[in-house]
Motif scaffolding. Structure first.
Motif, mmCIF file in Angstrom:
data_model
loop_
_atom_site.group_PDB
_atom_site.id
_atom_site.type_symbol
_atom_site.label_atom_id
_atom_site.label_comp_id
_atom_site.label_asym_id
_atom_site.label_seq_id
_atom_site.Cartn_x
_atom_site.Cartn_y
_atom_site.Cartn_z
ATOM 1 N N GLY A 12 -75.420 18.641 42.320
ATOM 2 C CA GLY A 12 -76.604 19.506 42.340
ATOM 3 C C GLY A 12 -77.746 18.910 41.546
ATOM 4 N N LEU A 13 -77.456 18.367 40.376
ATOM 5 C CA LEU A 13 -78.496 17.763 39.545
ATOM 6 C C LEU A 13 -79.081 16.525 40.222
ATOM 7 C CD1 LEU A 13 -76.869 18.064 36.012
ATOM 8 C CD2 LEU A 13 -78.867 19.298 36.851
ATOM 9 N N THR A 14 -78.235 15.720 40.823
ATOM 10 C CA THR A 14 -78.709 14.534 41.542
ATOM 11 C C THR A 14 -79.624 14.950 42.684
ATOM 12 O OG1 THR A 14 -76.706 13.319 40.989
ATOM 13 C CG2 THR A 14 -77.987 12.500 42.854
ATOM 14 N N PHE A 15 -79.220 15.990 43.392
ATOM 15 C CA PHE A 15 -80.035 16.493 44.494
ATOM 16 C C PHE A 15 -81.412 16.933 44.002
ATOM 17 C CE2 PHE A 15 -81.618 18.742 47.958
ATOM 18 C CZ PHE A 15 -82.114 19.927 47.468
ATOM 19 N N ILE A 16 -81.458 17.704 42.909
ATOM 20 C CA ILE A 16 -82.734 18.199 42.388
ATOM 21 C C ILE A 16 -83.643 17.036 42.013
ATOM 22 C CG2 ILE A 16 -83.792 19.457 40.476
ATOM 23 C CD1 ILE A 16 -82.522 21.255 42.582
ATOM 24 N N TRP A 44 -79.277 25.591 46.434
ATOM 25 C CA TRP A 44 -78.936 26.942 45.972
ATOM 26 C C TRP A 44 -77.472 27.260 46.272
ATOM 27 C CZ3 TRP A 44 -81.131 29.499 42.378
ATOM 28 C CH2 TRP A 44 -82.480 29.314 42.124
ATOM 29 N N ASN A 45 -76.993 26.826 47.423
ATOM 30 C CA ASN A 45 -75.577 27.030 47.749
ATOM 31 C C ASN A 45 -74.680 26.300 46.751
ATOM 32 O OD1 ASN A 45 -76.300 28.597 49.942
ATOM 33 N ND2 ASN A 45 -76.055 26.952 51.421
ATOM 34 N N ASN A 46 -75.061 25.069 46.372
ATOM 35 C CA ASN A 46 -74.294 24.314 45.376
ATOM 36 C C ASN A 46 -74.292 25.030 44.025
ATOM 37 O OD1 ASN A 46 -73.496 22.257 47.054
ATOM 38 N ND2 ASN A 46 -75.108 20.851 46.431
ATOM 39 N N ILE A 47 -75.418 25.569 43.638
ATOM 40 C CA ILE A 47 -75.510 26.302 42.370
ATOM 41 C C ILE A 47 -74.565 27.497 42.401
ATOM 42 C CG2 ILE A 47 -77.010 27.760 40.949
ATOM 43 C CD1 ILE A 47 -79.319 25.800 41.778
ATOM 44 N N ASN A 48 -74.605 28.253 43.493
ATOM 45 C CA ASN A 48 -73.726 29.423 43.615
ATOM 46 C C ASN A 48 -72.250 29.023 43.584
ATOM 47 O OD1 ASN A 48 -75.852 31.240 43.722
ATOM 48 N ND2 ASN A 48 -76.015 31.109 45.938
ATOM 49 N N THR A 49 -71.922 27.917 44.260
ATOM 50 C CA THR A 49 -70.543 27.426 44.258
ATOM 51 C C THR A 49 -70.104 27.062 42.845
ATOM 52 O OG1 THR A 49 -70.723 26.615 46.522
ATOM 53 C CG2 THR A 49 -68.982 25.658 45.163
ATOM 54 N N CYS A 50 -70.965 26.380 42.119
ATOM 55 C CA CYS A 50 -70.642 26.008 40.731
ATOM 56 C C CYS A 50 -70.410 27.247 39.870
ATOM 57 C CB CYS A 50 -71.757 25.169 40.122
ATOM 58 S SG CYS A 50 -71.846 23.499 40.781
ATOM 59 N N SER A 64 -66.785 25.640 24.276
ATOM 60 C CA SER A 64 -67.879 24.663 24.207
ATOM 61 C C SER A 64 -68.106 23.992 25.566
ATOM 62 C CB SER A 64 -67.592 23.607 23.144
ATOM 63 O OG SER A 64 -66.424 22.882 23.474
ATOM 64 N N GLU A 65 -67.029 23.691 26.280
ATOM 65 C CA GLU A 65 -67.161 23.069 27.597
ATOM 66 C C GLU A 65 -67.774 24.048 28.591
ATOM 67 O OE1 GLU A 65 -64.397 20.792 30.896
ATOM 68 O OE2 GLU A 65 -63.651 21.020 28.854
ATOM 69 N N ARG A 66 -67.345 25.299 28.541
ATOM 70 C CA ARG A 66 -67.914 26.329 29.416
ATOM 71 C C ARG A 66 -69.411 26.464 29.158
ATOM 72 N NH1 ARG A 66 -66.904 30.403 32.719
ATOM 73 N NH2 ARG A 66 -68.158 32.285 32.580
ATOM 74 N N LYS A 67 -69.797 26.447 27.872
ATOM 75 C CA LYS A 67 -71.210 26.561 27.516
ATOM 76 C C LYS A 67 -72.007 25.382 28.086
ATOM 77 C CE LYS A 67 -74.288 27.285 23.631
ATOM 78 N NZ LYS A 67 -74.419 27.436 22.197
ATOM 79 N N ASP A 68 -71.427 24.173 28.034
ATOM 80 C CA ASP A 68 -72.094 23.004 28.596
ATOM 81 C C ASP A 68 -72.319 23.166 30.104
ATOM 82 O OD1 ASP A 68 -72.151 21.776 26.124
ATOM 83 O OD2 ASP A 68 -70.396 20.518 26.514
ATOM 84 N N TYR A 69 -71.284 23.638 30.802
ATOM 85 C CA TYR A 69 -71.425 23.871 32.248
ATOM 86 C C TYR A 69 -72.480 24.932 32.533
ATOM 87 C CZ TYR A 69 -67.301 21.070 33.411
ATOM 88 O OH TYR A 69 -66.415 20.042 33.591
ATOM 89 N N GLU A 70 -72.446 26.021 31.780
ATOM 90 C CA GLU A 70 -73.421 27.095 31.985
ATOM 91 C C GLU A 70 -74.842 26.590 31.745
ATOM 92 O OE1 GLU A 70 -71.906 30.087 29.338
ATOM 93 O OE2 GLU A 70 -70.634 30.984 30.891
ATOM 94 N N CYS A 71 -75.016 25.762 30.715
ATOM 95 C CA CYS A 71 -76.334 25.189 30.427
ATOM 96 C C CYS A 71 -76.794 24.300 31.580
ATOM 97 C CB CYS A 71 -76.273 24.403 29.119
ATOM 98 S SG CYS A 71 -77.848 23.690 28.625
ATOM 99 N N GLY A 72 -75.896 23.468 32.089
ATOM 100 C CA GLY A 72 -76.235 22.602 33.223
ATOM 101 C C GLY A 72 -76.609 23.393 34.460
ATOM 102 N N ILE A 73 -75.881 24.466 34.716
ATOM 103 C CA ILE A 73 -76.191 25.319 35.867
ATOM 104 C C ILE A 73 -77.559 25.963 35.693
ATOM 105 C CG2 ILE A 73 -75.545 27.452 37.077
ATOM 106 C CD1 ILE A 73 -72.581 26.620 36.588
ATOM 107 N N GLU A 75 -80.114 24.874 33.898
ATOM 108 C CA GLU A 75 -81.151 23.855 34.041
ATOM 109 C C GLU A 75 -81.369 23.503 35.511
ATOM 110 O OE1 GLU A 75 -79.919 20.620 31.555
ATOM 111 O OE2 GLU A 75 -80.438 21.698 29.708
ATOM 112 N N THR A 76 -80.291 23.433 36.267
ATOM 113 C CA THR A 76 -80.392 23.144 37.692
ATOM 114 C C THR A 76 -81.108 24.279 38.423
ATOM 115 O OG1 THR A 76 -78.356 21.861 37.562
ATOM 116 C CG2 THR A 76 -79.081 22.507 39.760
#
Length: 97
Positions: A12-16, A44-50, A64-73, A75-76
């Protein structure tokens, strides 16, 4: 399964990043505009899937890992919203035609 969330997020980030690089070249060519809109919807579909995958892995991830994923989502999502603002005039023009 956490790997799947990471790869989806990375995709998703690469796509953006790619869509932002090409958005400045957006022209009023209907086919090209349709393709950009389809690509934005795919993001948007990728974001929802994540988000769904992350929700399923709650008990398996350290906080901490969950927080990192949530932050990445998040930002995306913000990047996708910015791209959507750039695409909105083209979408309106397509609907008007």
């Amino acid at each position: 399964m956490a790997f799947g969330v990471g790869s989806e997020l990375s995709s998703g980030l690469t796509f953006i990043i790619k869509i932002c690089e090409y958005t400045y070249a957006l022209r009023a060519v209907s086919q090209q505009t349709k393709e950009y809109l389809i690509t934005a919807q795919h993001a948007w579909n990728n974001i929802n899937t994540c988000q769904e995958l992350l929700g399923q892995q709650t008990e398996h991830l350290p906080a901490s890992e969950r927080k990192d994923y949530e932050c990445g989502i998040e930002e995306t999502k913000l990047a996708a919203e910015e791209v959507a603002l750039l695409l909105e005039p083209a979408r309106v023009n397509l609907e008007a035609d």
